[in-house]
Each structure stands twice: as structure tokens, then as C-alpha cells.
Scaffold this active site. Sequence first.
Site, mmCIF file in Angstrom:
data_model
loop_
_atom_site.group_PDB
_atom_site.id
_atom_site.type_symbol
_atom_site.label_atom_id
_atom_site.label_comp_id
_atom_site.label_asym_id
_atom_site.label_seq_id
_atom_site.Cartn_x
_atom_site.Cartn_y
_atom_site.Cartn_z
ATOM 1 N N HIS A 182 31.923 38.828 34.431
ATOM 2 C CA HIS A 182 32.528 40.148 34.602
ATOM 3 C C HIS A 182 32.260 40.614 36.031
ATOM 4 O O HIS A 182 31.206 40.314 36.614
ATOM 5 C CB HIS A 182 31.907 41.177 33.654
ATOM 6 C CG HIS A 182 32.563 41.281 32.324
ATOM 7 N ND1 HIS A 182 31.898 41.781 31.219
ATOM 8 C CD2 HIS A 182 33.811 40.996 31.890
ATOM 9 C CE1 HIS A 182 32.711 41.767 30.170
ATOM 10 N NE2 HIS A 182 33.872 41.296 30.555
ATOM 11 N N CYS A 280 26.262 47.292 32.053
ATOM 12 C CA CYS A 280 26.941 46.873 30.818
ATOM 13 C C CYS A 280 26.718 47.892 29.698
ATOM 14 O O CYS A 280 27.599 48.096 28.862
ATOM 15 C CB CYS A 280 26.452 45.499 30.365
ATOM 16 S SG CYS A 280 27.015 44.136 31.401
#
Length: 287
Positions: A182, A280
Site C-alpha cells: 500500500h 493503517c
Amino acid sequence: MPACPHGKRRDISVPTSRAPSPRRYLVCEPRHFDVRYAINPWMRADVPVDTALAGRQWTALTEAYREHGHTVESVPPVPGLPDMVFAANSAVVVEGRVFGSHFHAPERRPESTAYETWFKAAGFDVYRPESVCEGEGDLVPAGRFLLAGTGFRTTRAAHREVQEFFGVPTISLQLVDPHFYHLDTALFVLGGDDGEQNIAYYPGAFSPGSREVLARLFPEAMTATRDDAMAFGLNSVSDGRHVFIAPQATGLIDELAARGYVPVPVDLSEFHKAGGGIKCCTQEIRS
């Protein structure tokens, strides 16, 4: 003095003080957090998760946010969704508009509905993307741009879709190292003075062309070592002054302090077992 990527020396002006801005963060308690499947190189089902420690670490993060003047709201966790704690992947919110998620892994797709329910109850309309898109995991607002990662999860089609939705110039960046699956594991926005944005990133996570793009857009960016990136040092959250960061990223912490930021170390080591960290676990609601 740091060298720029094109080999020329440059001066970096370091302000004597940086101003934080209050933020609104959305999180999800890790009541059901576990590693039950493997969808990135960090996840190993044979490595047990200390759920009690994970709970304490998550609480320490939310308390750190509140202690620094930020608003923290929470989505109720859903049984059977062990990765729901990673709230950043649920959406990206810009000027009160919510662009939702469409997860790559089937195991995570029900998370989209759970977060959409919260957003709607809070008074937001939610756009459901047609393309595979994992929220702030790969879509990072940076001033007048939206930085958009691809290569492992979010598709380029989603980049076009999000640009049409927000009307913000969207810069596609190619990720090439599966450990940085990511964009928010390889880059974070530091904020800046007078509305200008700066970033910190790990060049090795990106294709050569994407590195060139970042060097042109952010000539004074901070670049991290692989060791600090692997310690989840770039999965950080900044309010423009304070940077909530993994304590293991010691080199990056020193560089932040030298640039006038105030590092706030918060250990989320249990979440590293699932490939996640501070960012996150944090969805920012930008109104």
C-alpha cells in the site's frame, strides 16, 4: 545537507516551530484482530497475535491522539473481520466527501459495508467505487494533489474514478516491492507551512518513473532508509507538527526532529504481524 535526486545540492530551511492542526480520526477497536490468512508478505498464520497486547497498543495510540488535541471516533468492530482495525483502508475523505472502498481480497470486502454504515449514520454520503480501491491505503491527499498507489491492491482504474469524484489532480505512483503493498506503507504526508505539503517516503518502494515524479513534486521531501521503512516508520500520521511514528524507525525519528517536527513514538508492533501500523489504524475525516 541532503542532496537532491538530480545530484545538485540544495538548502532546506528548517522552521523554528511548526504549527499543528486539530484532526478528526476514525478508528476501530481490535477486539477481533488476528492473522487468519495471508494477503501480504508480513502475514503468517503460524505467528500468534497477542490480542491483549494489541489492545493496549491500540489504546495507547488513541490516547496519544487525544492528548495532542485530536478528535477520535470509533466504528464498532464486527466479528469475523480481523483486519477491520485497519480503518485507513475503508475510505478516503476529502472536504466531507467519502469515496469508499472495494477490497482486493474477498476476506476483507465485508468491511466496506460496516464502514459505509458508520459514515451514513454520521451524516455522510458514501460513493462506492466500481474499481478495486483500498481507501487511504493507496489514496493519500497531499495539498493540491491526491497521490495514488497501484501495483498490488488499488487499480489504475480507481485512480481515474477518484479523480472524477473529487476533481483533484490524481498522481499515479507504481509500487514495486511487495513489502510496501500500500502507498501508506511507503509514504506519508508531513504537512507544511502556509498550506504547502511535504512528504517522507522510501524511494526503493517505487518504480524509477514514480521516483522521478516524487522528486519533481516534492524537492524537499524526506527520504527514509529501507530499515526505517521496514520498521513501519512511513506508516505514520502527522498533524503538521507532531508525527505519530513507530519507535523502531530511529533514523527517521532523528531526521524528523532535525527538520523541526516533534516525533511521538507509539509502538504498534503486534499490528506489524498483519502488515499494518499507525496510519493503517487511522482514517482521517477531512471536512
